[in-house]
Design an enzyme around this catalytic site. Structure first.
Site, PDB file in Angstrom:
ATOM      1  CE  LYS A  49      -4.239  -1.674   0.235  1.00 35.18           C
ATOM      2  NZ  LYS A  49      -5.218  -1.429  -0.825  1.00 35.18           N
ATOM      3  CD  GLU A  61     -10.325   4.653   0.067  1.00 39.75           C
ATOM      4  OE1 GLU A  61     -10.182   5.866  -0.193  1.00 39.75           O
ATOM      5  OE2 GLU A  61      -9.540   3.779  -0.370  1.00 39.75           O
ATOM      6  CB  SER A  91       0.154  -8.030  -1.237  1.00 41.30           C
ATOM      7  OG  SER A  91      -0.759  -8.813  -0.494  1.00 41.30           O
TER       8      SER A  91
END
Ligand SMILES: O=C(O)c1ccccc1NCC(=O)[C@H](O)[C@H](O)COP(=O)(O)O
Length: 614
Positions: A305, A327, A593
């Protein structure tokens, strides 16, 4: 416009074939008609293919003129053709006979003239594809002569109506291909246009492919569409903000200083490049293919991220915005945004569904510690989709000084493209690392998909390569229960957060609350580029249940000493399934990830029988 199918036909020797097999051609053709100057013997073709395998995506086409069934069967003994192309005046009933006898798709060549369209209609339901070509007195095909391409759209439409492919042949070459592309053919078939002195020319093939590539609009198009998907389905009040973002992004991406700063920040602040680790003990235990892990879990903040947060954070600063708004569902993207806001000295508001605030208290505290304000959203189902709605609403009202930092390849254009481009570092690095490690590309790449940013970033640089791409959706308690987030398996087309894509919805089009053991995958939609890649069969999507995910977590912990995030464990579980079907000469690269520290509590609760979100 998508990259057209390319058929390189009339390969006459090993060199011709090898060139086609290593090119961008989707189809490789051989002429088994003795009257042609390009005639080849099936035994020889069989030998070439044995010596130099074609790419998996490529199909072999055998071209015949008025063959007998015995001739066809004889050729098939030596060459495993995928398609039979009949290039003479073969009748509808003969096509039916051939199709029945050889059980292969049959393409019909239609020679361009005034009757051609009505002839094409006669083969409706029998021909699996068409080659529209030019015939002369001397030759049935391979003439090097073009017809008037203004009628190409008529042929293409008729083929589309029949639901089959249509190639335009006759005199196409690197000098005129751009002209043909104006008429948007589905496929292009070439023989003499890529030959020099009777043999296929590497230079002409490269020249042709470069011209085709230059003409193609890379996705998304100007409306932000990936084929049928994507777009900007937003109220007018949001258009100004999106247009401002689009032009700011365009300027930044064309500025080498911005690109340098983005890469430098990724290196110095997040610790990139992340390594590729061979999962030796796991591979030995599973059997089949070797498993490699792209270690996005080793990034600062513990997941991929941050790549996107760094990119968008720097862009916000460049555009003169002082406030970030985001968000978050599980809290990971909220943490990444709060992190980059702190690093760049920007203020940060994170909208989070009230239910998520309650179940992700550690991440809420972490965001607050980083200086962000977490705003619980009490509307709707009080989860991620409602948080996204509120963040969009806030952005419209405060666009002057606020930048909306979306966390996945979702939302209206340009978000899916921008997030993909800030995440493609995963795939770009992987490609270089794998080539260095093994001297080749992986055979398969696996990644998980919720909105789909790690998978899009991983897959994007490999889309044109001969690599199988597989993605794991959250199957929850099973696709056929009410508890999953299997958007592609169970969803329908619809609009969510400004983009047309697949989403799980009820009869009335109301969004169904998604479920997954992994909070990062329980999004009811999927990025529009994924919906497009699924529609063209470039990526294969499969759902993985919570149970399979937990097994993968335990295996990776015990055999490799790595605790994966629950999201990433979905990809690993899919890769494990796939590995068992392959050999030890083959390699699978898994996008790991994120790390699983954030999930320890959920894992513990589930393994002890408590359920996750209860
Ligand atoms: O190429 C030949 O010699 C040939 C002979 C008889 C029947 C079909 C033949 N070629 C079929 C093809 O699919 C060619 O690629 C197509 O005709 C285009 O050829 P060109 O005009 O040379 O690009």
């Amino acid at each position: 416009m998508t990259f057209p199918l390319l058929k390189y036909c009339g390969n006459q020797n090993f060199y011709d074939y090898q060139l086609a097999a290593s090119s961008k051609a989707s189809h490789i053709g051989f002429i088994f008609y003795e009257g042609s100057k390009r005639y080849v013997r099936s035994q020889e073709v069989g030998r070439w293919i044995g010596k130099y395998p074609k790419q998996k995506r490529q199909k072999l086409v055998g071209v015949f003129v008025h063959p007998t069934l015995e001739e066809l069967k004889d050729v098939l003994q030596y060459v495993k053709l995928d398609i039979i192309q009949l290039h003479g005046h073969e009748t509808v009933s003969f096509l039916q006979e051939v199709s029945h006898a050889v059980k292969l798709p049959i393409w019909k060549a239609i020679h361009h003239d005034e009757e051609a369209l009505s002839l094409m209609r006669e083969y409706n339901g029998v021909a699996s594809g068409y080659v529209i070509d030019v015939k002369t007195k001397e030759a049935w095909g391979g003439t090097g002569q073009a017809f008037n391409w203004e009628v190409v759209p008529d042929y293409t439409q008729e083929a589309a109506r029949q639901g089959v492919q249509c190639f335009i042949a006759g005199g196409v070459n690197p000098s005129n291909v751009k002209q043909l592309l104006l008429y948007e053919p589905m496929g292009i078939d070439l023989a003499s246009g890529i030959e020099q002195a009777g043999v296929k020319s590497k230079k002409l093939v490269e020249d042709l492919e470069r011209k085709v590539e230059q003409t193609m609009n890379k996705f998304p198009d100007e409306q932000g569409r990936f084929g049928d998907f994507g777009g900007k389905f937003v109220p007018e009040t949001l258009m100004y903000a999106l247009e401002e973002l689009e032009s700011g992004l365009g300027e930044a991406m064309a500025d080498p200083e911005f690109i340098d700063l983005y890469h430098k920040t990724m290196k110095d602040y997040s610790g990139r490049p992340t390594p590729v680790t061979y999962a030796r003990r796991l591979s030995e235990k599973i059997g089949g293919a070797n498993l490699y892990l792209k270690r996005e879990d080793l990034n600062h903040t513990g997941a991929h991220k941050i790549n996107n947060a760094i990119g968008q954070g720097l862009l916000a600063k460049r555009m003169g915005k002082e406030k970030l708004v985001a968000e978050t569902g599980a809290g990971q993207h909220g943490v990444a945004t709060a992190t980059i806001a702190a690093y760049l000295g920007l203020s940060c508001k994170v909208f989070m569904g009230k239910k998520d605030v309650e179940r992700q208290q550690l991440n809420v505290f972490r965001m607050e510690l980083l200086g962000a304000e977490v705003i619980p959203v009490e509307s709707g189902s009080q989860t991620l989709k409602d948080a996204t709605n509120e963040a969009l609403r806030y952005w419209v009202e405060n666009v002057e000084d606020t930048f909306y930092l979306i966390g996945s390849v979702v939302g209206p254009h340009p978000y899916p493209m921008m997030v993909r481009d800030f995440q493609r570092v995963i795939g770009d690095e992987s490609k270089a690392q794998f080539l260095e490690l093994k001297g080749k590309l992986p055979d398969v790449i696996a990644a998980c998909v919720g909105g789909g940013s790690n998978s899009m970033g991983m897959f994007y640089p490999f889309l044109e390569d001969d690599v199988e791409l597989i993605a794991a959706e959250a199957g929850g308690k099973g696709e056929d229960t009410a508890f999953h987030a299997a958007t592609l398996a169970k969803g329908r087309k619809g609009v969510i957060h400004g983009a047309l894509t697949y989403l799980i919805q009820d009869e009335a089009g109301q969004i169904i609350e998604p479920y997954s053991i992994s909070a990062g995958l329980d999004y009811p939609g999927i990025g529009p580029e994924h919906a497009y890649l699924a529609s063209i069969d470039r990526v294969h999507y499969e759902s993985i249940t919570d149970e399979e995910t937990l097994e993968a977590v335990e295996l990776l912990c015990r055999l490799e000493g790595i605790l994966p995030a629950l999201e990433s464990a979905h990809a690993l579980a899919l890769a494990i399934k796939k590995a068992k079907t392959l050999t030890k000469e083959q390699d699978i690269l898994v996008c790991l990830s994120g790390r699983g520290d954030k999930d320890v509590h959920s894992i513990q609760k589930t393994l002890q029988g408590g359920g996750v979100h209860e």
